[in-house]
Design a protein around this motif. Structure first.
Motif: not given
Ligand code: PRX
Length: 653
Positions: A59, A87-88, A91-93, A95-96
């Motif tokens: 991301d 973040y990669n 965070d992105r996990h 949120h996904n």
């Protein structure tokens, strides 16, 4: 059978094994992440487009303007792109849809277990990042990390990455002097450590050891201490802080810092040919792209895998393939604190069975130790969850490869032999397990988008010679911290400025497979740990009784190489067994237990050529008890006889 014919038979079986190839098991191939062999051609046709496609797996806050800017030997990847590694990885996990998935399954040596979901990782990392900021750490500052294998170690790395601080992890087995030198070179502002860790039932008192280093590291303003075992220690008020107290007070969200693709993510010190370790510099965008792509494709990573890399995070294998790649992929990874033979020699197999490990990545030195301990240990466990095996760190001998394939993989699991270095950041040579056949003791060929050759001294392609990387790759080192000239000199001057010199010998077969032949410089590989002979020699001559020292590597059945030291003492000192023991301990104090010489041999003089160069090959032969070669270039041939006589006496006694 005579010894001689037994030896010949072994040689023969080695040859037979090396010529055998093993196809990927059909059911594995059918479901593999990479099942189409055309990936190689596609990547070869346009490597930059290939890497750009791989970079899309991350991301980005801002997309890059240019994939590669190459001004040999300086590369920039994903120029103008902005992203954050933490973040990669976290965070992105959250949120996904992976919020409640296990990110880290941790097992302590004493048997404790902790499971951290991606949500747990997110909370802790955010809080620690805020705590770092509250103690004055800002983007670009250096943070030293000296920790045991506990979840707070990756959390500390990620918290640094979140705020743009550069971490420098120092392996917990290094001595306080080694820690001091690395802190000084990095100019680190903070140290994150623990009260201690466990290894073979013993406490490793990290904070206590770090205190010695901290006496001589004026750049360090604050120390954060994780409480691992309530080990006694001294707290310096104002400077030292408990991790858990800081986290109690910290805010729960910390905005990740958008980092330039070329901003430094971390430095990691590694041994070279001088006495001083080099701070290898890795940046953000290319590194994250390279490690994530290689992890997914080489380890065939799927959502329900339990992935276990047995390295220590203090080495590059841990940085790339325990922390950054698995977490960026949203994987579930296992982390184990202790030794493979504690409390028993089946500890690893017990862990595999109990946690249902599916992908297992280890070093040849460990495999050779398992082999030596015997088949009964893996046999006693259900290893049917395993589906892929990997090896890294040293050349693997065909016998060890076969043992791994048969006794751990039970002939069902492909084995990937991955070649790479601290400097390369990511795996460069390997096989892809769903499409390539395996050849025991051959690493395979360049990963898609990577180009490598075997070159001779003149830079011409050869069947055997030096391994060279002939195109820049995204996770490549960018420089040596504080020493940009050494970066150029060390890696890019052997041939031309666009060809990377690996310092490894290699051969290439007709099918294009690369076989690795070990280092061609004065770097040793002891149990998969990289140690410079010069570092050990400097540690020895630092002792007051030593006039001169030379260190060589000798073949060792389990460790790959062991360290043999030759020492001449200063006038007035007696070469006694006590002194030999003292010198071995002195090296441990200076560097760490991994560098302890297996033998210290005293000599009246060291064999030198007429130009004064120490004859290492001769010393190696002596240490290995081999017949002496041509000694006519020796300044004083009697020296060798003397050495040989003493060596033989030591062996006898
Ligand atoms: O000699 C090669 C050997 O390990 C060296 C790199 O050491 P280090 O930077 O500590 O990184 C080790 C883990 C990536 C190389 O120059 N090496 C690494 N992997 C292999 C290997 N030798 C043979 N086969 C391998 N698969």
């Amino acid at each position: 059978m005579s010894d001689d014919s037994a030896g010949r038979e072994q040689d023969l079986s080695r040859l037979l094994v090396e010529e055998r190839v093993f196809q990927p098991p059909p059911d594995f191939a059918a479901g593999a992440v990479v099942a189409d062999p055309s990936v190689y051609e596609r990547a070869q046709a346009d490597p930059e487009a290939f890497w750009a496609e791989m970079a899309e797996q991350l991301d980005w806050y801002e997309k890059w303007e240019e994939v590669l800017r190459w001004d040999p030997p300086h590369a920039e990847w994903f120029v103008g792109g902005k992203l954050n590694a933490c973040y990669n990885c976290v965070d992105r996990h959250v949120h996904n849809g992976r919020r409640n998935q296990a990110a880290i399954i941790w097992e302590g040596e004493a048997g404790e277990r902790r499971t951290l979901t991606y949500w747990d990782l997110y909370r802790e990392t955010n809080k620690l990042a805020n705590a770092l900021k509250s103690l004055g750490v800002a983007k670009g500052d250096r943070v030293a990390i000296y920790m045991p294998m506990i979840p707070e170690l990756p959390i500390a790395m990620l918290a640094c990455a979140r705020i743009g601080a550069i971490h420098s992890v120092i392996f917990g087995g290094f001595s306080s002097e080694a820690l001091r030198d690395r802190i000084l070179d990095a100019g680190a502002k903070m140290l994150i450590t623990a009260d201690g860790g466990y290894r073979r039932g013993q406490i490793i008192p990290l904070k206590h050891d770090a205190d010695y280093a901290l006496r001589e590291t004026p750049s360090i303003e604050h120390v954060i201490i994780v409480e691992r075992g309530r080990f006694p220690l001294r707290i310096v008020s104002g400077r030292d802080h408990w991790y858990h107290r800081l986290l109690q007070e910290a805010e729960s969200y910390c905005e990740p810092e958008p980092m330039d693709a070329e901003d430094i993510l971390y430095t990691l010190y590694t041994s070279g040919t001088t006495g001083q370790p080099k701070g290898i510099v890795h940046t953000t965008g290319g590194y994250m792209t390279g490690v994530l792509a290689t992890l997914r494709w080489i380890f065939d990573l799927k959502d329900d895998d339990v992935y276990w890399c047995t390295a220590d995070i203090g080495w590059v294998t841990g940085h790339s393939y325990i922390v950054y790649a698995p977490l960026a992929a949203g994987a579930t990874m296992l982390m184990y604190e202790g030794a493979p033979d504690w409390p028993e020699r089946d500890r690893f197999w017990q862990i595999v069975e109990e946690h249902g490990v599916t992908i297992f990545y280890t070093a040849p030195t460990a495999i050779r130790a398992f082999m030596k301990w015997g088949n009964q240990y893996p046999q006693a466990h259900d290893l049917s969850s395993l589906r892929l095996l990997g090896t890294v760190g040293e050349p693997i001998n065909p016998e060890a490869w076969m043992w791994y394939y048969e006794h751990i993989g039970r002939e069902r699991c492909p084995v990937v032999d991955t070649w790479w270095q601290t400097e390369t950041g990511m795996i460069l040579l390997t096989t892809l397990p769903g499409i390539d056949y395996m050849r025991p003791s051959y690493a395979g060929h360049p990963f898609p988008g990577v180009s490598a050759e075997v070159l001779n001294e003149a830079g011409e392609p050869a069947a055997s010679g030096y391994l060279a990387i002939t195109r820049p790759w995204p996770a490549m080192l960018r420089t040596i911290y504080n020493d940009p000239e050494r970066y150029v000199e060390q890696y890019w001057t052997k041939w031309d400025k666009a060809t990377y010199f690996t310092s490894d010998g290699a051969k290439r077969e007709e099918d294009g497979y690369f076989g690795l032949l070990g280092r061609v410089d004065d770097v040793l590989n002891v149990s998969g740990h990289r140690i410079g002979t010069m570092e050990v020699e400097s540690a020895l001559v630092d002792h007051e009784a030593v006039a001169e020292a030379a260190v060589v590597g000798v073949a060792d059945e389990v460790k790959g190489q062991a360290i043999a030291a030759f020492v001449t003492v200063k006038e007035g000192n007696e070469p006694t067994p006590e002194l030999s023991e003292q010198l071995r301990s002195h090296v441990v104090d200076k560097i760490g237990a991994i560098a302890r010489p297996q033998s210290v041999m005293f000599a009246g003089d060291l064999p030198k050529t007429r130009s004064g160069k120490i004859m290492r090959r001769l010393l190696r032969d002596i240490a290995q008890g081999q017949v002496l070669g041509d000694v006519t270039t020796l300044a004083d041939a009697s020296v060798v006889e003397e050495l040989k006589r003493r060596y033989e006496e030591q062996e006898d006694g």
